[in-house]
Scaffold this motif. Sequence first.
Motif, PDB file in Angstrom:
ATOM      1  N   ALA A 101      12.335 -30.113  70.116  1.00 45.07           N
ATOM      2  CA  ALA A 101      13.396 -29.107  70.176  1.00 45.07           C
ATOM      3  C   ALA A 101      13.162 -28.093  71.292  1.00 45.07           C
ATOM      4  O   ALA A 101      14.101 -27.684  71.973  1.00 45.07           O
ATOM      5  CB  ALA A 101      13.528 -28.401  68.828  1.00 45.07           C
ATOM      6  N   ARG A 102      11.915 -27.680  71.497  1.00 43.77           N
ATOM      7  CA  ARG A 102      11.629 -26.676  72.531  1.00 43.77           C
ATOM      8  C   ARG A 102      11.986 -27.194  73.924  1.00 43.77           C
ATOM      9  O   ARG A 102      12.472 -26.430  74.757  1.00 43.77           O
ATOM     10  CB  ARG A 102      10.168 -26.242  72.480  1.00 43.77           C
ATOM     11  CG  ARG A 102       9.862 -25.405  71.273  1.00 43.77           C
ATOM     12  CD  ARG A 102       8.504 -24.739  71.354  1.00 43.77           C
ATOM     13  NE  ARG A 102       8.218 -23.998  70.147  1.00 43.77           N
ATOM     14  CZ  ARG A 102       8.688 -22.786  69.876  1.00 43.77           C
ATOM     15  NH1 ARG A 102       9.475 -22.179  70.722  1.00 43.77           N
ATOM     16  NH2 ARG A 102       8.381 -22.181  68.747  1.00 43.77           N
ATOM     17  N   ASN A 105      15.679 -26.882  74.270  1.00 47.20           N
ATOM     18  CA  ASN A 105      16.017 -25.474  74.458  1.00 47.20           C
ATOM     19  C   ASN A 105      15.701 -25.037  75.890  1.00 47.20           C
ATOM     20  O   ASN A 105      16.525 -24.400  76.550  1.00 47.20           O
ATOM     21  CB  ASN A 105      15.242 -24.605  73.466  1.00 47.20           C
ATOM     22  CG  ASN A 105      15.503 -23.131  73.679  1.00 47.20           C
ATOM     23  OD1 ASN A 105      16.618 -22.656  73.529  1.00 47.20           O
ATOM     24  ND2 ASN A 105      14.461 -22.404  74.048  1.00 47.20           N
ATOM     25  N   ALA A 127      18.888 -29.258  70.156  1.00 43.37           N
ATOM     26  CA  ALA A 127      17.693 -28.572  69.646  1.00 43.37           C
ATOM     27  C   ALA A 127      17.918 -28.080  68.219  1.00 43.37           C
ATOM     28  O   ALA A 127      17.028 -28.198  67.368  1.00 43.37           O
ATOM     29  CB  ALA A 127      17.314 -27.414  70.563  1.00 43.37           C
ATOM     30  N   ASP A 131      15.832 -28.880  64.905  1.00 36.09           N
ATOM     31  CA  ASP A 131      15.140 -27.789  64.209  1.00 36.09           C
ATOM     32  C   ASP A 131      16.102 -26.626  63.981  1.00 36.09           C
ATOM     33  O   ASP A 131      16.248 -25.749  64.833  1.00 36.09           O
ATOM     34  CB  ASP A 131      13.923 -27.327  65.020  1.00 36.09           C
ATOM     35  CG  ASP A 131      13.118 -26.248  64.315  1.00 36.09           C
ATOM     36  OD1 ASP A 131      13.500 -25.836  63.190  1.00 36.09           O
ATOM     37  OD2 ASP A 131      12.105 -25.805  64.893  1.00 36.09           O
ATOM     38  N   SER A 133      15.775 -24.158  62.217  1.00 31.86           N
ATOM     39  CA  SER A 133      15.114 -22.878  61.940  1.00 31.86           C
ATOM     40  C   SER A 133      14.655 -22.180  63.217  1.00 31.86           C
ATOM     41  O   SER A 133      13.943 -21.177  63.155  1.00 31.86           O
ATOM     42  CB  SER A 133      13.904 -23.100  61.022  1.00 31.86           C
ATOM     43  OG  SER A 133      12.897 -23.827  61.697  1.00 31.86           O
ATOM     44  N   TYR A 134      15.074 -22.684  64.354  1.00 30.30           N
ATOM     45  CA  TYR A 134      14.622 -22.198  65.664  1.00 30.30           C
ATOM     46  C   TYR A 134      15.579 -21.111  66.146  1.00 30.30           C
ATOM     47  O   TYR A 134      16.593 -21.369  66.781  1.00 30.30           O
ATOM     48  CB  TYR A 134      14.576 -23.393  66.615  1.00 30.30           C
ATOM     49  CG  TYR A 134      13.916 -23.212  67.952  1.00 30.30           C
ATOM     50  CD1 TYR A 134      13.266 -22.046  68.322  1.00 30.30           C
ATOM     51  CD2 TYR A 134      13.955 -24.245  68.873  1.00 30.30           C
ATOM     52  CE1 TYR A 134      12.669 -21.920  69.559  1.00 30.30           C
ATOM     53  CE2 TYR A 134      13.357 -24.133  70.117  1.00 30.30           C
ATOM     54  CZ  TYR A 134      12.722 -22.964  70.454  1.00 30.30           C
ATOM     55  OH  TYR A 134      12.141 -22.836  71.685  1.00 30.30           O
ATOM     56  N   ASP A 136      15.556 -18.823  68.465  1.00 28.34           N
ATOM     57  CA  ASP A 136      15.822 -18.648  69.897  1.00 28.34           C
ATOM     58  C   ASP A 136      16.962 -19.533  70.386  1.00 28.34           C
ATOM     59  O   ASP A 136      17.714 -19.138  71.274  1.00 28.34           O
ATOM     60  CB  ASP A 136      14.567 -18.961  70.725  1.00 28.34           C
ATOM     61  CG  ASP A 136      13.481 -17.910  70.572  1.00 28.34           C
ATOM     62  OD1 ASP A 136      13.748 -16.841  69.977  1.00 28.34           O
ATOM     63  OD2 ASP A 136      12.360 -18.161  71.039  1.00 28.34           O
ATOM     64  N   ASN A 165      15.585 -14.475  62.356  1.00 29.20           N
ATOM     65  CA  ASN A 165      14.660 -13.524  62.977  1.00 29.20           C
ATOM     66  C   ASN A 165      15.234 -12.108  62.814  1.00 29.20           C
ATOM     67  O   ASN A 165      15.730 -11.518  63.772  1.00 29.20           O
ATOM     68  CB  ASN A 165      14.457 -13.876  64.454  1.00 29.20           C
ATOM     69  CG  ASN A 165      13.440 -12.995  65.129  1.00 29.20           C
ATOM     70  OD1 ASN A 165      12.783 -12.180  64.493  1.00 29.20           O
ATOM     71  ND2 ASN A 165      13.315 -13.133  66.441  1.00 29.20           N
TER      72      ASN A 165
END
Length: 181
Positions: A101-102, A105, A127, A131, A133-134, A136, A165
């Motif tokens: 996922a990163r 992103n 992404a 995920d 729950s990411y 960003d 967040n």
Amino acid sequence: AYFGRGNAYADLQQYEQAIVDFTQAIEIDPSKAEVYNSRGIAYADLQDYDKAVADYTIAISLDATNAIAYNNRGNAYRNLQAYEKAIADFDIAITINPDYARAYNNRGNAYADQEEFDKALADYTRAIEIDASYADVFYNRGRIYDDIKEYDKAIADFTEAIRLNPDSAEIVNNRGQVYFD
């Protein structure tokens, strides 16, 4: 021992000392890709992206299947505004690990920097599929939706980023700005 202590220094944001320890670890055993990758991260945290690229490149030469090193080098290239190289590295990271996922992103960020919003949105959405729950990614996708004046979608993404967040004043501020747009 030096590698572990270097990581501890990095966790404490004492990057110069981390680099000293990572360098000692490399002198003892220069065959460990993860040590070069970690030293590259420390250089990147100090915004010395050329040295970061050099260390990530060595890490990749030692382990060509290291998706994290490709992703990290892509970020360093992006910070150097070498977008084609950055995207190429993110592509390789994703090829190695299609569920990274990163990397999606970060490639989305590189596309966004170049105002290739459709490609950025596709990467951010992928992404999120990987995920959800990411935070960003929701924030980044929300910024693109704001830029292209899809305000309802921007608010929805910022709201989800805040849920994930809740301590981020930046996300709350950006959602508030959309209400004024």
